[in-house]
Design a protein around this motif. Sequence first.
Motif, PDB file in Angstrom:
ATOM      1  N   THR A  36      -6.093  42.628 -22.779  1.00  0.00           N
ATOM      2  CA  THR A  36      -5.918  41.455 -23.640  1.00  0.00           C
ATOM      3  C   THR A  36      -7.182  41.190 -24.442  1.00  0.00           C
ATOM      4  N   LYS A  37      -8.333  41.283 -23.782  1.00  0.00           N
ATOM      5  CA  LYS A  37      -9.604  41.058 -24.483  1.00  0.00           C
ATOM      6  C   LYS A  37      -9.834  42.109 -25.569  1.00  0.00           C
ATOM      7  N   ARG A  38      -9.504  43.373 -25.274  1.00  0.00           N
ATOM      8  CA  ARG A  38      -9.693  44.443 -26.256  1.00  0.00           C
ATOM      9  C   ARG A  38      -8.871  44.179 -27.521  1.00  0.00           C
ATOM     10  N   LEU A  39      -7.607  43.809 -27.338  1.00  0.00           N
ATOM     11  CA  LEU A  39      -6.754  43.592 -28.507  1.00  0.00           C
ATOM     12  C   LEU A  39      -7.151  42.332 -29.270  1.00  0.00           C
ATOM     13  N   ALA A  40      -7.607  41.311 -28.555  1.00  0.00           N
ATOM     14  CA  ALA A  40      -8.081  40.101 -29.232  1.00  0.00           C
ATOM     15  C   ALA A  40      -9.311  40.431 -30.078  1.00  0.00           C
TER      16      ALA A  40
END
Length: 316
Positions: free
Chosen positions: A37-41
């Motif tokens: 989730t952090k990577r895509l954000a």
Amino acid sequence: MSGLPDLESLRLLVRVAELGSLGQAARALGMTQPSATKRLASLERRAGLPLLVRTPRGSGLTNDGRVVVDWSMRLLEAADEFQASLTALREARAAQLRVAASMTVAEALLPGWLHKLGLREPDVRVGLTVVNSAEVARLLLAGETIDVGFVEGPSVPAGLGQRPVGHDELIVVVAPRHPWARRRRPLQASELAATRLVVREVGSGTRDTLELALRRLDPVPAHLALGSNAAVKGAAMAGSAPAVLSRYAVEAELAAGQLVAVPVVDLSLMRTLRAVWPRGRRLTGAATALLRVIEVSGGPERVRRAGRSARTGRSG
């Protein structure tokens, strides 16, 4: 998006598009879902575009996201190809054997040696540079990327280690219509020294061997000095003048009657063929394997016997 994209984040985005779920995409790539989730954000922030629509049923792509996924697939394919090519190059480099050889060795002996090496070490890739003996020595002493060299001159320059790998004999050859072809007596060394010959270029081991053998007789200048065995043979067959070449280099022409060998008395034209490398550098890997193949093949003694058999017509 500033700077280069994060390839792993793009790979994650593509997996989300394929699987329809951020959780499944994260598991497929060995990530935790919070990390994914952090990577895509972060990817969306860098792109300045919304790429995903998150719903209770899963994650879908925005219109911009579908465009980015299309670009990402092409970029990732190119990156994977680059990585595979880099790995292949690294492996080839590790297995590659870089050889520099004088012309006679390269034409007459190396093909057989390398064939046997390939049977023993099928993954070894060989790069061959064919130059004269002086240039082989120069490349090694200059630190060029040569693993082992082969020379045929009467001596080896200081700074090079050496190992005999064979013996060879130079012979005088003429066209069938040349007067020497009908001689009933061998040439005297003094006759050869007084004749303008077709010879190899300066720096050739063949030329150096001949000059050393004739030095005490003060030979006349050459008729022609040519840069390859083929050129010297061609000039001799055309009747320009007698030539002096390795017996290996003229075997086919002698058998076909295109050249005639003329014996010479009181003159030694034997020479030693040598493997050479920078002194102080230990041979390893494929270079060691090649020298082992040569040794197992019989090394200098077998090559010498083969030369005697060719001269007498006996099979060994």
